[in-house]
Each structure stands twice: as structure tokens, then as C-alpha cells.
Design an enzyme around this catalytic site. Structure first.
Site, PDB file in Angstrom:
ATOM      1  N   SER A   1       0.895  -1.189   0.311  1.00 32.77           N
ATOM      2  CA  SER A   1      -0.052  -0.028   0.109  1.00 32.77           C
ATOM      3  C   SER A   1       0.832   1.241  -0.031  1.00 32.77           C
ATOM      4  O   SER A   1       0.711   2.264  -0.712  1.00 32.77           O
ATOM      5  CB  SER A   1      -0.917  -0.014   1.234  1.00 32.77           C
ATOM      6  OG  SER A   1      -1.907  -0.941   1.232  1.00 32.77           O
TER       7      SER A   1
ATOM      8  N   ARG B   1       1.733   4.285  -3.012  1.00 34.96           N
ATOM      9  CA  ARG B   1       1.564   5.687  -2.728  1.00 34.96           C
ATOM     10  C   ARG B   1       2.611   6.846  -3.112  1.00 34.96           C
ATOM     11  O   ARG B   1       2.682   7.722  -3.635  1.00 34.96           O
ATOM     12  CB  ARG B   1       1.027   6.066  -1.466  1.00 34.96           C
ATOM     13  CG  ARG B   1      -0.607   5.619  -1.024  1.00 34.96           C
ATOM     14  CD  ARG B   1      -0.965   5.154   0.088  1.00 34.96           C
ATOM     15  NE  ARG B   1      -2.383   4.601   0.529  1.00 34.96           N
ATOM     16  CZ  ARG B   1      -2.885   3.631  -0.054  1.00 34.96           C
ATOM     17  NH1 ARG B   1      -2.332   2.737  -0.567  1.00 34.96           N
ATOM     18  NH2 ARG B   1      -4.164   3.413   0.312  1.00 34.96           N
TER      19      ARG B   1
ATOM     20  N   ASP C   1      -7.377  -7.503   4.462  1.00 36.78           N
ATOM     21  CA  ASP C   1      -6.411  -8.482   3.545  1.00 36.78           C
ATOM     22  C   ASP C   1      -5.886  -9.665   4.389  1.00 36.78           C
ATOM     23  O   ASP C   1      -5.216 -10.409   3.585  1.00 36.78           O
ATOM     24  CB  ASP C   1      -5.275  -7.407   3.045  1.00 36.78           C
ATOM     25  CG  ASP C   1      -5.831  -6.588   2.247  1.00 36.78           C
ATOM     26  OD1 ASP C   1      -6.825  -6.876   1.440  1.00 36.78           O
ATOM     27  OD2 ASP C   1      -4.819  -5.511   1.870  1.00 36.78           O
TER      28      ASP C   1
ATOM     29  N   ARG D   1      -3.213 -13.885  -2.214  1.00 30.44           N
ATOM     30  CA  ARG D   1      -3.305 -14.019  -0.564  1.00 30.44           C
ATOM     31  C   ARG D   1      -3.898 -15.567  -0.548  1.00 30.44           C
ATOM     32  O   ARG D   1      -3.724 -16.017   0.647  1.00 30.44           O
ATOM     33  CB  ARG D   1      -4.240 -12.970  -0.190  1.00 30.44           C
ATOM     34  CG  ARG D   1      -3.603 -11.615  -0.133  1.00 30.44           C
ATOM     35  CD  ARG D   1      -4.009 -10.581   1.017  1.00 30.44           C
ATOM     36  NE  ARG D   1      -3.784  -9.218   0.478  1.00 30.44           N
ATOM     37  CZ  ARG D   1      -2.552  -8.720   0.523  1.00 30.44           C
ATOM     38  NH1 ARG D   1      -1.665  -9.582   1.070  1.00 30.44           N
ATOM     39  NH2 ARG D   1      -2.304  -7.479   0.237  1.00 30.44           N
TER      40      ARG D   1
HETATM   41  C1  S3P Z   1      -5.600  -1.061  -0.066  1.00 27.49           C
HETATM   42  C2  S3P Z   1      -6.832  -1.107   0.486  1.00 27.49           C
HETATM   43  C3  S3P Z   1      -7.850  -2.158   0.483  1.00 27.49           C
HETATM   44  C4  S3P Z   1      -7.173  -3.550   0.541  1.00 27.49           C
HETATM   45  C5  S3P Z   1      -5.952  -3.506  -0.622  1.00 27.49           C
HETATM   46  C6  S3P Z   1      -5.067  -2.324  -0.513  1.00 27.49           C
HETATM   47  C7  S3P Z   1      -4.808   0.140  -0.480  1.00 27.49           C
HETATM   48  O1  S3P Z   1      -8.882  -2.229  -0.690  1.00 27.49           O
HETATM   49  O2  S3P Z   1      -7.474  -4.490   0.513  1.00 27.49           O
HETATM   50  O3  S3P Z   1      -5.279  -4.663  -1.001  1.00 27.49           O
HETATM   51  O4  S3P Z   1      -3.722   0.281  -0.582  1.00 27.49           O
HETATM   52  O5  S3P Z   1      -5.446   1.386  -0.112  1.00 27.49           O
HETATM   53  P1  S3P Z   1     -10.362  -1.557  -0.695  1.00 27.49           P
HETATM   54  O6  S3P Z   1      -9.761  -0.150  -0.546  1.00 27.49           O
HETATM   55  O7  S3P Z   1     -10.707  -1.823  -1.845  1.00 27.49           O
HETATM   56  O8  S3P Z   1     -10.773  -1.893   0.734  1.00 27.49           O
END
Ligand code: S3P
Length: 433
Positions: free
Chosen positions: A22, A26, A319, A392
């Protein structure tokens, strides 16, 4: 590709994990739009985060690798020569769409078969409210055609109540808000991971957070930064569960991200009876980072209690649920998951793929549209398990195989590389058979 995973006697060792998926997305996107040079150490090695870099490079960012870091020269984005490919990555398509909607050019973005089935209405709605024009297959699926700033008219900030807990949608709106006239406000139904808010501050944006409301000031002036992506806690989860499943285990994981919007995992595992110590906690780039030590003896291994994941906890553990389901099956009282309809629209319908894997291993599970219940005190039987191309699911069942009564085959094991290409190699390093 299939991987054979044999039962383990112990899990032992000291490991370091690639950067958080994540956070890497970003940093990769913000570095590409922030004028100047950014250096990102420990950037995720996962294919998803490489998709983000490839898209940013196609949009004109200069991206190189130096001594294991990703170096990005950011600034004004350029019209890409062809369609952008987000691969398997929901984060890439959803978050990047926010940036693309604000550009002066039209872009096309799509991905693989799994991504092409994932809902995009959740970002098209708010971006359209901000003034963007987006076309989608059947109005809601990738590929997307993003027309951006029609006739040079900029987007405008909105005050948006998120209808579902989604950090990707929140981030999409905030990233679009960077280019908008007027402030952008996003209100969340429950708190989701806040890496975008933290990264935006690091890159120089003005952002205020009060409970579940995020307020981004218009006219942000971003600039390049030196950053480090902490180890991925969601990847660490597979090894934490492995160590708790297998008796006589002792594992240290160095430099893991411990952001409070992610670390509910550790509290939940401890509430189940796990022995986890958090050591050497410090802050890097606004993100908490530390070492994890997990231990399971023949005694504690048998004392994992079980638990219930519901409400705000479901969003915080979304996750990690495939790995936690595996732990639930051997726990004393089992695992109940509620309020998890979002699991049905991940890389696969994860309620269905967890259920299918469990049935193959002879493990009972009852599902409903919003969750499932796995009774405790069950055993895993040797089987062939199909990952259905979901990273996963592949990793969760590889961990289940460590506690099975014989070697298991994980079909589609290569999907682990979506977030964690080193997963099977790291497992080999710490498993004693
Ligand atoms: C993520 C948000 C989640 C998560 C994904 C990564 C992120 O998804 O399941 O693996 O990096 O913002 P959602 O925003 O659809 O809940």
C-alpha cells in the site's frame, strides 16, 4: 505453476520483508507528480507495485534503480503513448484514476481478467462529481477511458461521504483533490488505512484529520522526498500464522510497518492467545516501524482461542482474513467473520475461494453473503489446492499446508508474486521439516 509444500516441524529464523504494498503504491504515484527527485528505499517487489511504476513511467516520470532504491524524477505528467496497464492491481487503477482525471489529456487504463471484473463505480461516482468524465465497460468495469479536464476546466473539490470502507476510494478522491479548485473533504464510515494522508503530508500537502473526516487544502505544492517503505505487515501475517500453527516455532521479522490503522492484526492475534512481542519501534516518514517476535511452543500452539471479526475490525483486517481463517480452523473455538461483503470483490471472491480451499483440505466452513464461520479444532488433510490466481489465497493455503498430514500442492502458486515474489523462498528459509 504448482508448489509442493510439506508439513513443518518448526518455523525458525530471522527475516526481513519487502516494502509495504500500500505504501509503495502511494510513494510511487506521489513521487511521480511531485516536482524534484524522490528516493524510495525498500520499495515493494510485488508485481502490483511494478505496475504502478510502469504506469508512472508511461506518464513521463523518469524512474531508475540505484542501490536497491527506486529513484523518481517527478513533475508534470505527459500523455501516455498507449493504454496504461494496471495488471492485477486494484490500488493502481483506483488511485491512479484520481490523478488521471485531473490531467489535460485522455487516458485509457485496464488490467488483467481479475481486475476487469472489479467494481469501478465507487471511484467513477465521486470523480464525476468533481467534474471528470469517465467511460467504463458496462458503465462500471475496467478498462476505463478517463477524459480528465475537458476544455481545460479544472476539477473542483467535493465533500464526500464514502458509502463503503475503502482506502483505495478515499485515496483516489484525495489524489484528485491535489489538482482541484477548492478543498476536498472525505468522510469515512469506518477508519481505513491512512497511508495516503501520511504520505501527502510528507510530500508537502496540507491535510487535517479529525476522527473519520479528512480535509485536504487546495493548492498543495508537493516536492520530492527521501523515503523508506516499511516491511509489509500483510505479508508478515502469513509467517505469523505459520509460526502459530506449527509447534516449537520462534520467528523474528525485522522492520515491519506498524501503522495503527494496520496493526489491529497484532492485537487480534494476541487476543487469540498468540505470544507476539513488538520491539524497537520508531518512525520513518510518518509511518511506525518495528520488529516482531512470535513464539509458539507445543503448549501455546494448542492455546489459540479463536475469535470474531466484525464491524470496524473487518475493515482493519480485510487483507489478512484468508490467513486468519487458516488459523481459525485449528483454534479452540473457531473463527467467525461478519460484515465482510467487500471480500467478495477482491482479486477473487475470497469467501468462495477460502471455502473451496478448505473443502479440498477436508476442513468445514459455513459461508453467507457477508462472511463465514470456520469451526475450530479441525485438521488439514493433504490436498491439491487451487489459488484461483489470487496471491493471498495461494499464500494462505501454503501456510495451511505446513500443518497438513502430508505434502500439499498449491496450484497457481506464481500468483504470490503479485504482492510477494519472495514468499516461497522465504518460507523455505524458515521451515524445518
Ligand atoms: C488497499 C486497500 C484495500 C486493500 C488493498 C490495498 C490500499 O482495498 O484490500 O489490498 O492500498 O489502499 P479497498 O480500498 O478496496 O478496501
Amino acid at each position: 505453476m504448482r508448489e509442493i509444500v510439506s508439513p513443518a516441524r518448526a518455523i525458525q529464523g530471522i527475516i526481513t520483508l519487502p516494502g509495504d504494498k500500500s505504501i509503495s503504491h502511494r510513494y510511487g504515484m506521489l513521487a511521480a507528480i511531485a516536482p524534484g527527485r524522490s528516493t524510495i528505499a525498500n520499495y515493494s517487489t510485488g508485481a502490483d507495485c511494478q505496475s504502478t511504476l510502469a504506469c508512472m513511467a508511461a506518464l513521463g516520470a523518469k524512474i531508475e534503480r540505484h542501490n536497491g532504491s527506486v529513484v523518481i524524477e517527478g513533475g508534470q505528467l505527459q500523455e501516455p503513448a498507449g493504454p496504461l496497464d494496471a495488471g492485477n492491481s486494484g490500488s493502481t487503477i483506483r488511485m491512479l484514476s484520481g490523478i488521471l482525471a485531473a490531467q489535460e489529456f485522455t487516458s485509457r487504463i485496464g488490467g488483467d481478467e481479475s481486475l476487469s471484473r472489479r467494481p469501478m463505480g465507487r471511484i467513477i461516482g465521486p470523480l464525476t462529481e468533481m467534474g471528470a468524465r469517465i467511460e467504463a465497460r458496462d458503465g462500471k468495469f475496467p478498462p476505463l477511458v478517463i477524459h480528465g479536464r475537458e476544455h481545460g476546466r479544472p476539477l473542483h473539490g467535493i465533500d464526500y461521504q464514502l458509502p463503503m470502507p475503502s482506502a483505495q476510494v478515499k485515496s483516489c478522491i484525495l489524489l484528485a483533490g491535489l489538482f482541484a479548485q477548492g478543498d476536498t473533504i472525505v468522510r469515512e464510515p469506518v477508519r481505513t488505512r491512512d497511508h495516503t494522508e501520511i504520505a501527502l503530508k510528507e510530500f508537502g500537502a496540507e491535510i487535517e484529520i479529525e476522527k473519520r473526516t479528512i480535509h485536504l487544502r487546495a493548492g498543495a505544492q508537493l516536492s520530492g522526498r527521501e523515503l523508506v517503505a516499511p516491511g509489509d505487515l500483510s505479508s508478515a501475517c502469513f509467517f505469523l500464522v505459520a509460526a502459530l500453527l506449527v509447534k516449537e516455532s520462534s520467528l523474528v521479522i525485522h522492520g515491519v510497518g506498524l501503522n495503527p490503522t494496520r496493526s489491529a492484526l497484532l492485537d487480534f492475534l494476541v487476543s487469540m492467545g498468540a505470544q507476539i512481542k513488538v520491539l524497537e519501534v520508531h518512525q520513518v516518514g510518518g509511518e511506525l516501524i518495528g520488529d516482531l517476535r512470535v513464539q509458539a511452543s507445543a503448549v501455546t500452539g494448542g492455546l489459540i482461542e479463536g475469535g470474531v471479526i466484525e464491524g470496524t475490525l473487518t475493515a482493519a483486517l480485510i487483507d489478512e482474513i484468508p490467513a486468519l481463517a487458516v488459523l481459525g480452523a485449528v483454534s479452540q473455538h473457531g473463527l467467525t467473520v461478519r460484515d465482510a461483503g467487500e471480500l467478495r470483490v477482491k482479486e477473487t471472491d475470497r469467501i468462495a475461494t477460502i471455502e473451496a480451499g478448505f473443502r479440498q483440505m477436508g476442513v468445514k466452513i459455513e459461508s453467507n453473503p457477508e462472511g463465514f464461520h470456520v469451526p475450530g479444532r479441525q485438521s488439514f488433510h493433504a490436498a491439491e489446492i487451487d489459488s484461483a490466481g489470487d496471491h493471498r489465497i495461494a499464500m494462505a493455503f501454503a501456510v495451511a499446508a505446513l500443518a497438513a498430514d502430508g505434502p500439499c500442492a498449491i496450484e497457481g502458486a506464481e500468483s504470490a508474486s503479485v504482492s510477494f515474489p519472495e514468499f516461497f523462498a522465504t518460507l523455505l528459509q524458515i521451515v524445518q521439516t
